[in-house]
Design a protein around this motif. Structure first.
Motif, mmCIF file in Angstrom:
data_model
loop_
_atom_site.group_PDB
_atom_site.id
_atom_site.type_symbol
_atom_site.label_atom_id
_atom_site.label_comp_id
_atom_site.label_asym_id
_atom_site.label_seq_id
_atom_site.Cartn_x
_atom_site.Cartn_y
_atom_site.Cartn_z
ATOM 1 N N MET A 5 0.833 -1.193 0.000
ATOM 2 C CA MET A 5 0.000 0.000 0.000
ATOM 3 C C MET A 5 0.874 1.252 0.000
ATOM 4 O O MET A 5 1.846 1.345 0.738
ATOM 5 C CB MET A 5 -0.916 -0.011 1.224
ATOM 6 N N THR A 7 1.450 5.179 0.787
ATOM 7 C CA THR A 7 0.920 6.186 1.701
ATOM 8 C C THR A 7 0.572 7.465 0.939
ATOM 9 O O THR A 7 1.084 7.717 -0.167
ATOM 10 C CB THR A 7 1.930 6.533 2.802
ATOM 11 N N ASP A 8 -0.262 8.278 1.562
ATOM 12 C CA ASP A 8 -0.631 9.553 0.953
ATOM 13 C C ASP A 8 0.599 10.434 0.746
ATOM 14 O O ASP A 8 0.720 11.118 -0.277
ATOM 15 C CB ASP A 8 -1.647 10.284 1.838
ATOM 16 N N ILE A 52 -3.686 6.453 4.134
ATOM 17 C CA ILE A 52 -3.697 5.795 2.821
ATOM 18 C C ILE A 52 -5.011 6.091 2.079
ATOM 19 O O ILE A 52 -5.549 5.251 1.364
ATOM 20 C CB ILE A 52 -3.481 4.271 2.941
ATOM 21 N N GLU A 55 -4.942 5.823 -2.032
ATOM 22 C CA GLU A 55 -5.027 4.499 -2.659
ATOM 23 C C GLU A 55 -6.264 3.734 -2.218
ATOM 24 O O GLU A 55 -6.969 3.157 -3.044
ATOM 25 C CB GLU A 55 -3.786 3.667 -2.351
ATOM 26 N N ARG A 56 -6.541 3.716 -0.918
ATOM 27 C CA ARG A 56 -7.633 2.899 -0.380
ATOM 28 C C ARG A 56 -8.995 3.355 -0.869
ATOM 29 O O ARG A 56 -9.866 2.530 -1.162
ATOM 30 C CB ARG A 56 -7.590 2.942 1.148
#
Length: 229
Positions: A5, A7-8, A52, A55-56
């Motif tokens: 994942m 991260t922002d 996140i 992406e999430r």
């Protein structure tokens, strides 16, 4: 294949977001910041999602956009999308920002979430969105009895319910030839199999599952697509 994942912070320091969203990125950054500062407190995202969000939630929601574009004739006069169970704005707010030439109706029964959605619409400057505080079942009744709602070209949803229930809530909202485009997890093929009778009952046909790519190096999501006879 294993996917990590992003991260922002990592995404904000790359060119990916700008490459994917172009001018729309300005609006989506407002949305991401609002989610990061208010989303957990207001019960819209979990504590593990705060770092996140891109992406999430946002990139995941945006994966449905090409399928919506492909489902509607570019010459169609009224390009209408209903997002059922919009909640925190996934995918409805993201779709509205990415497709300004579509009319988007966000259907959400919970008052506090409707308040959130209206705030997002205002702060992002989305003039193509109507927020409707209603249950999907009641919207079906309104269309059936011609009480101000018209069938939609596309219905979307994300993390609302299994397709055994969604079929009855969403397929009757579609016009003939429209499509249900539901963001789903890896269990989508099994959901379609279990919902076969309900899909037929409510006028659905040709159910299929497709991989929905997000970007290179990102785990794809999945969409279940059902046509309306």
């Amino acid at each position: 294949m294993e996917f990590q994942m992003h991260t922002d912070d990592e995404l904000e320091h790359s060119s990916l977001l700008e490459d994917l969203f172009g001018e729309t990125l300005l609006q989506l950054r407002v949305f991401q910041k609002k989610l990061a500062t208010e989303g957990e407190q207001r019960g819209l995202i979990g504590p593990r999602d705060v770092d996140i969000i891109w992406e999430r939630h946002i990139l995941n929601s945006a994966a449905v956009v090409p399928f919506i574009e492909a489902s509607v004739d570019e010459n169609e006069r009224f390009k209408t999308v209903a997002d059922v169970g919009s909640g925190g704005g996934f995918p409805g707010i993201v779709v509205a920002a990415c497709l300004p030439n579509f009319k988007i109706t966000l259907i959400e029964p919970m008052e506090r979430r409707v308040e959130w959605l209206n705030e997002c619409v205002s702060e992002l400057g989305l003039d193509n969105v109507t927020v409707l505080r209603e249950r999907a079942e009641n919207c079906v009744s309104d269309i059936k009895h011609k009480k101000g709602l018209h069938p939609f070209s596309v219905v979307t949803c994300r993390a609302v319910a299994p397709l055994t229930k969604l079929s009855g809530w969403t397929l009757p909202l579609l016009k003939h030839g429209g499509q249900l485009i539901a963001l789903k997890g890896r269990s989508a093929p099994e959901e379609l199999r279990k919902a076969g009778k309900e899909i037929l009952k409510y006028g659905g046909c040709n159910p299929e599952v497709f991989d929905a790519p997000i970007a290179e190096g990102f785990e794809p999501t999945h969409v279940a697509i059902i046509n309306k006879k």
